[in-house]
Scaffold this active site. Structure first.
Site, PDB file in Angstrom:
ATOM      1  CB  ALA A  71      33.063 -15.362 -85.521  1.00  0.00           C
ATOM      2  N   GLY A 116      30.034 -19.758 -89.695  1.00  0.00           N
ATOM      3  CA  GLY A 116      30.662 -19.614 -88.383  1.00  0.00           C
ATOM      4  C   GLY A 116      32.145 -19.916 -88.486  1.00  0.00           C
ATOM      5  CE  LYS A 117      37.573 -20.739 -90.523  1.00  0.00           C
ATOM      6  NZ  LYS A 117      37.358 -21.394 -91.830  1.00  0.00           N
ATOM      7  CB  THR A 118      36.400 -22.109 -83.682  1.00  0.00           C
ATOM      8  OG1 THR A 118      35.045 -22.471 -83.515  1.00  0.00           O
ATOM      9  CG2 THR A 118      37.080 -22.024 -82.321  1.00  0.00           C
ATOM     10  CG  ASP A 170      40.454 -22.994 -91.100  1.00  0.00           C
ATOM     11  OD1 ASP A 170      39.947 -22.912 -92.215  1.00  0.00           O
ATOM     12  OD2 ASP A 170      41.244 -22.130 -90.666  1.00  0.00           O
TER      13      ASP A 170
END
Ligand code: NAD
Length: 435
Positions: A71, A116-118, A170
């Site tokens: 995202a 952002g993030k995965t 994370d």
């Protein structure tokens, strides 16, 4: 359909309803208070791009396909920045929410990154079955996680190399996995959270979230509660990467950490726990439970203790409406990401219990990432003391701005910090003609 009167494009594409998450709720409120037109609030909430992907991995002679989501929420203020999460229950909405939180966090602390993030759906229980192994085999789990990251890094190599999105650890990932991303790009600035010795690593990065959180806690106790931090009492949920350095730093300021819990147990001493002893115990026992220097306590009891500060530093959504009604702490400092639900927040607001939001309280990690990124670009490595100095300045200055705003506008500190962040993102989006 979202509360602000628009249908999300992702809903239209996915034909699924976007949940009204905590950040959506906060941003819609902030948008109304700031007088931002609803169509612009919609753009501030919506992600810029969401990629759903499959990573085919060859692991121990088998092909395993993991599905994931990247995202890219907002890059108005800088490259998309956020961690890579490996978990069995990753969803597009959760990943989007976490990316949005990163946009707000970077803006609230004036760090030149976007959000952002995965999320990659890795179900270890299924892996044990597939490979006919017995849980828990930490070495086996490491093979799975580093292999998944290696293939993911191959797939997104160009995105990382161009610094479009800069990953970090994370849940389910750490320095080992970041080293595999570095192995793929050979660019020290393409990833942060690298372990000691890996080109571009930053002294103090690992402890930075806890150190930043301790700093803001001390300021909160002194300036908002009007108490001396020396002798202030703290209840802490979670004794991991964040909780451990946080507890030590609070004790160094003279605070009394009276109770600590984790997933497996808890320990309580109203006179203040011996944190060095607890660190030693937890390193051996893998839990704070069973510590000889305290009495057992559960999570529910910890959340209801009569203390100056309650610090959730474990999981999300632990302070629900019901829990919030029982809280007796003078204030809450959100070390974890989104530990308070929307209802929990409403109850705390009604009861006048101030909350330092996650976007200020745990921003130490991303501020250190900013330094890791900048020192990787320049090859000048700051010392641990310099890193901590920048953390304190960034968090301190923005905490002051949020407190002033909350006091002059008569809003909560959470709302003030979100408004500060949204105002900054909105101004740049307008300036860059992105909105
Ligand atoms: P971690 O896995 O190292 O430690 C988590 C701790 O919380 C462990 O002690 C675990 O036993 C405990 N825990 C987990 N679920 C619990 C539950 N339901 N009840 C009680 N205890 C529970 O994780 P971490 O890196 O310390 O992160 C903690 C929180 O802080 C997460 O919300 C994370 O997203 C957030 N955060 C971490 C960083 C960072 O730099 N590590 C940065 C920003 C935010």
């Amino acid at each position: 359909m979202l509360d602000h009167g628009h249908t999300s494009e992702m809903e239209a594409v996915l034909q699924a309803a976007e949940p009204v998450t905590r950040s959506v709720w906060l941003m819609e409120r902030a948008g109304r208070r700031l007088g931002i037109p609803p169509e612009d609030v919609h753009e501030l909430i919506a992600p810029q791009e969401v990629i759903i992907f499959r990573v085919p991995c060859k692991i121990l002679g088998k092909v395993v396909n993991f599905w994931g989501c990247l995202a890219l929420h907002n890059s108005a203020r800088g490259p998309f920045k956020g961690g890579v999460r490996l978990a069995p229950d990753v969803t597009i909405w959760e990943t989007t929410e976490l990316a949005r939180l990163m946009t707000l966090k970077c803006a609230a602390c004036d760090v030149e990154f976007g959000g952002g993030k995965t999320g990659i759906r890795v179900d270890m229980a299924r892996m044990y079955e597939l490979f006919e192994r017995k849980p828990r085999d930490l070495e086996f789990e490491k093979i799975i996680s580093v292999d998944a990251i290696e293939y993911y890094a191959q797939q997104f190599r160009e995105v990382f190399l161009k610094h479009v999105y800069i990953p970090a650890p994370d849940m389910g990932t750490g320095p080992d996995e970041m080293a595999f991303i570095y192995n793929e790009t050979l660019d020290p600035a393409s990833v942060t959270g690298k372990g000691e010795g890996v080109h571009g690593w930053l002294p103090g990065r690992r402890e930075s979230t806890g150190i930043g959180c301790a700093y803001v806690t001390v300021r909160m106790v002194r300036e908002v509660l009007g108490k001396d931090p020396a002798g202030a009492t703290v209840a802490l949920q979670g004794f991991g990467n964040v909780g451990r350095p946080l507890a030590s730093a609070l004790v160094a300021e003279g605070a009394k950490v009276v109770a600590v819990t984790d997933l497996y147990g808890g320990t309580h001493d109203p006179d203040g726990l011996d944190i060095d002893g607890l660190l030693e115990h937890a390193a051996k026992a893998a839990t704070v439970g069973g510590f000889a220097g305290g009495r057992p306590i559960g999570n529910e009891a910890l959340l209801g203790l009569d203390v100056d500060v309650l610090i959730p530093a474990a999981a999300g959504d632990v302070i629900t409406g019901t829990v919030a009604r029982k809280i007796r702490a003078g204030c809450v400092v959100e070390a974890a990401n989104m530990p308070t639900t929307v209802e929990g927040m409403q109850v705390l607001e009604e009861r006048g219990i101030p909350v330092v939001p996650d976007i200020l309280a745990n921003a130490g990690g991303v501020i250190a990432s900013m330094l890791e990124y900048s020192s990787s670009l320049s090859a000048i490595k700051p010392s641990q003391a310099q890193v901590y100095e920048v953390l304190k300045t960034k968090i301190g200055e923005n905490f002051d701005l949020a407190v002033e705003r909350a006091q002059s506008a008569g809003t909560s500190l959470v709302q003030a910090a979100v408004e500060l962040a949204m105002e900054r993102v909105y101004a740049v989006m307008k300036g860059r003609r992105m909105i």
